[in-house]
Design a protein around this motif. Structure first.
Motif, PDB file in Angstrom:
ATOM      1  N   UNK A 299     -56.605 -50.141 -94.983  1.00  0.00           N
ATOM      2  CA  UNK A 299     -55.818 -50.791 -93.935  1.00  0.00           C
ATOM      3  C   UNK A 299     -56.672 -51.885 -93.301  1.00  0.00           C
ATOM      4  N   UNK A 300     -56.121 -53.066 -93.076  1.00  0.00           N
ATOM      5  CA  UNK A 300     -56.909 -54.167 -92.501  1.00  0.00           C
ATOM      6  C   UNK A 300     -57.184 -53.973 -91.008  1.00  0.00           C
ATOM      7  N   UNK A 301     -56.467 -53.049 -90.369  1.00  0.00           N
ATOM      8  CA  UNK A 301     -56.713 -52.751 -88.950  1.00  0.00           C
ATOM      9  C   UNK A 301     -56.283 -51.305 -88.694  1.00  0.00           C
ATOM     10  N   UNK A 302     -56.510 -50.843 -87.469  1.00  0.00           N
ATOM     11  CA  UNK A 302     -56.235 -49.442 -87.115  1.00  0.00           C
ATOM     12  C   UNK A 302     -55.026 -49.307 -86.209  1.00  0.00           C
ATOM     13  N   UNK A 303     -54.195 -50.341 -86.223  1.00  0.00           N
ATOM     14  CA  UNK A 303     -52.973 -50.382 -85.399  1.00  0.00           C
ATOM     15  C   UNK A 303     -51.821 -49.940 -86.300  1.00  0.00           C
ATOM     16  N   UNK A 304     -51.525 -48.634 -86.294  1.00  0.00           N
ATOM     17  CA  UNK A 304     -50.516 -48.103 -87.208  1.00  0.00           C
ATOM     18  C   UNK A 304     -49.142 -48.128 -86.534  1.00  0.00           C
ATOM     19  N   UNK A 305     -48.119 -48.296 -87.368  1.00  0.00           N
ATOM     20  CA  UNK A 305     -46.753 -48.220 -86.836  1.00  0.00           C
ATOM     21  C   UNK A 305     -46.298 -46.770 -86.929  1.00  0.00           C
ATOM     22  N   UNK A 306     -45.989 -46.178 -85.790  1.00  0.00           N
ATOM     23  CA  UNK A 306     -45.555 -44.776 -85.744  1.00  0.00           C
ATOM     24  C   UNK A 306     -44.190 -44.637 -86.413  1.00  0.00           C
ATOM     25  N   UNK A 307     -43.882 -43.447 -86.920  1.00  0.00           N
ATOM     26  CA  UNK A 307     -42.543 -43.220 -87.481  1.00  0.00           C
ATOM     27  C   UNK A 307     -41.484 -43.333 -86.392  1.00  0.00           C
ATOM     28  N   UNK A 308     -40.432 -44.088 -86.674  1.00  0.00           N
ATOM     29  CA  UNK A 308     -39.407 -44.380 -85.661  1.00  0.00           C
ATOM     30  C   UNK A 308     -38.012 -44.307 -86.267  1.00  0.00           C
ATOM     31  N   UNK A 309     -37.272 -43.269 -85.920  1.00  0.00           N
ATOM     32  CA  UNK A 309     -35.875 -43.147 -86.339  1.00  0.00           C
ATOM     33  C   UNK A 309     -35.055 -44.237 -85.660  1.00  0.00           C
ATOM     34  N   UNK A 310     -34.290 -45.005 -86.430  1.00  0.00           N
ATOM     35  CA  UNK A 310     -33.533 -46.099 -85.844  1.00  0.00           C
ATOM     36  C   UNK A 310     -32.034 -46.030 -86.198  1.00  0.00           C
ATOM     37  N   UNK A 311     -31.655 -45.036 -87.022  1.00  0.00           N
ATOM     38  CA  UNK A 311     -30.237 -44.742 -87.269  1.00  0.00           C
ATOM     39  C   UNK A 311     -29.457 -45.947 -87.798  1.00  0.00           C
ATOM     40  N   UNK A 312     -30.045 -46.676 -88.736  1.00  0.00           N
ATOM     41  CA  UNK A 312     -29.352 -47.870 -89.238  1.00  0.00           C
ATOM     42  C   UNK A 312     -29.153 -47.848 -90.750  1.00  0.00           C
ATOM     43  N   UNK A 313     -29.142 -46.656 -91.361  1.00  0.00           N
ATOM     44  CA  UNK A 313     -28.899 -46.637 -92.809  1.00  0.00           C
ATOM     45  C   UNK A 313     -27.445 -46.979 -93.082  1.00  0.00           C
ATOM     46  N   UNK A 314     -27.184 -47.336 -94.346  1.00  0.00           N
ATOM     47  CA  UNK A 314     -25.821 -47.676 -94.754  1.00  0.00           C
ATOM     48  C   UNK A 314     -25.054 -46.447 -95.216  1.00  0.00           C
TER      49      UNK A 314
END
Ligand SMILES: Cc1cc2nc3c(=O)[nH]c(=O)nc-3n(C[C@H](O)[C@H](O)[C@H](O)COP(=O)(O)O)c2cc1C
Length: 363
Positions: free
Chosen positions: A19-34
């Protein structure tokens, strides 16, 4: 503006992924599947916008039709799911990013309206969560009493995670994170209050941890070393999780994780006393001391607070949730010392691009 070098912006090797940095994107449910819980082009755009994260952890993704408990959450159990997610991973990789899939089964945190043929959701024991569930037919109702899984069905859950992991590989992910947090199926088995089984999956801490460890072993077999992470929330009480024995249970689990060639453990930090009503709140430093591998922590942290966790050696990386929702270019904003867009909570679980792909970047 800040010019001092930040640990958050230093590269980090997590298993087989750099990873180029240690700023990870947390898992986030967004309810936008088709339709059919298939990921969409819009989802590909959303994730690609966030490709500068050290690592993107996808929204929680059910491994089985029985693993759903919220509307429009994308799955990973059909060939259409695999093809839909392939668009997401291709878009992230085209922008130079890295993405792992969070594999999910909600267990009892569901309702018959989310279940095939309207059956009851399953769990370790016939004990309902407290709280209420949003149902597609409208409004909120009390969580139902789940049907306790038979022993051979518990083995079937392990198999669902193995297949989900294999599908995630076919969909082009860089790895997977097993969702052992936030009161879903694995934590329902881990905690005494929700697990009153008398077979080999209930009773002692060894037995309550068995399902998670068996699933991790099966998923690691699919992916090989350095490609599998796990998320735990020892300090949270989401979805009716009871605090009794938490530190003993999670200390056991975290020590056992050392036996597996994982990519990382992702453990929610202890909240400050004023942030938490919990009776049990074990500092992340305790789990840092037990875990020999790469540790990601998270939980309502500002970049400045996150930096403190890294400089004190209490974690190797930090996952940001709400900040990543509102700031697709979060690592760059951290580098520049802000400013940060504020997240709009009313669009967290809504539909379409508003509050999803329309947050501006700095440049
Ligand atoms: C909209 C929303 C969706 C979330 N979905 C998930 C999820 O799918 N899986 C998960 O493990 N945690 C989920 N979380 C919890 C976040 O990953 C994170 O732990 C929490 O938001 C605290 O971190 P933050 O203050 O940086 O946002 C979600 C949180 C929010 C706000």
């Amino acid at each position: 503006m800040t010019s001092s070098p930040m640990k958050l912006l230093e590269p980090l090797t997590l298993g087989k992924v750099v990873a180029p940095n240690r700023v990870m994107m947390a898992p986030l449910t967004r309810c936008r599947s088709g339709e059919g819980f298939v990921p969409t082009e819009l989802m590909a755009e959303y994730y690609a916008q966030r490709a500068s994260a050290g690592l993107i952890i996808s929204e929680a993704t059910p491994v089985s039709p029985f693993g759903h408990g919220y509307p429009n959450t994308p799955g990973i159990y059909t060939s259409r799911h695999v093809a839909g997610w392939r668009r997401v991973t291709d878009a992230v990789h085209a922008r130079g990013g890295r993405i792992v899939m969070q594999l999910w089964h909600v267990g009892r945190i569901s309702h018959s309206e989310y279940q095939p043929q309207g059956v009851a959701p399953v769990g370790p024991s016939a004990i309902a969560s407290d709280g209420t569930v949003h149902v597609p037919s409208g409004g909120r109702v009390a969580y139902p009493v789940p049907r306790a899984l038979e022993t051979d069905e518990v083995v079937g859950i392990v198999e669902q995670f193995r297949i989900g992991a294999s599908n995630a590989m076919d969909a082009g992910f860089d790895g997977v994170e097993v969702h052992g947090a936030n009161g879903y199926i694995f934590e329902q088995f881990l905690r005494q209050g929700s697990n009153q089984r008398s077979d080999r999956y209930g009773g002692s801490v060894e037995n309550r941890a068995r399902l998670l460890l068996e699933a991790l072993e099966a998923v690691v077999k699919e992916w090989g070393p350095g490609r599998v992470g796990v998320r735990l929330s020892p300090n949270a009480n989401y979805h009716g999780m009871q605090p009794e024995g938490a530190e003993e249970t999670f200390s056991y689990v975290v020590e056992r994780l050392n036996e597996l060639p994982l990519m990382y453990a992702h453990i929610m930090r202890a909240l400050e006393p004023e942030e938490s009503k919990l009776r049990v709140n074990t500092p992340i430093a305790h789990y840092r001391g037990l875990y020999k591998g790469t540790l990601i922590t998270n939980g309502r942290l500002s970049p400045k607070e996150a930096e403190g966790y890294l400089t004190r050696g209490e974690a190797d990386a930090v996952a940001f949730g709400k900040l990543f929702i509102a700031n697709p270019d979060l690592p760059n904003r951290i580098k520049l010392g802000g400013p940060y867009n504020a997240p709009d909570e009313s669009t967290f679980y809504s539909a379409g691009p508003k509050g999803y792909t329309d947050y501006p970047t700095l440049t």
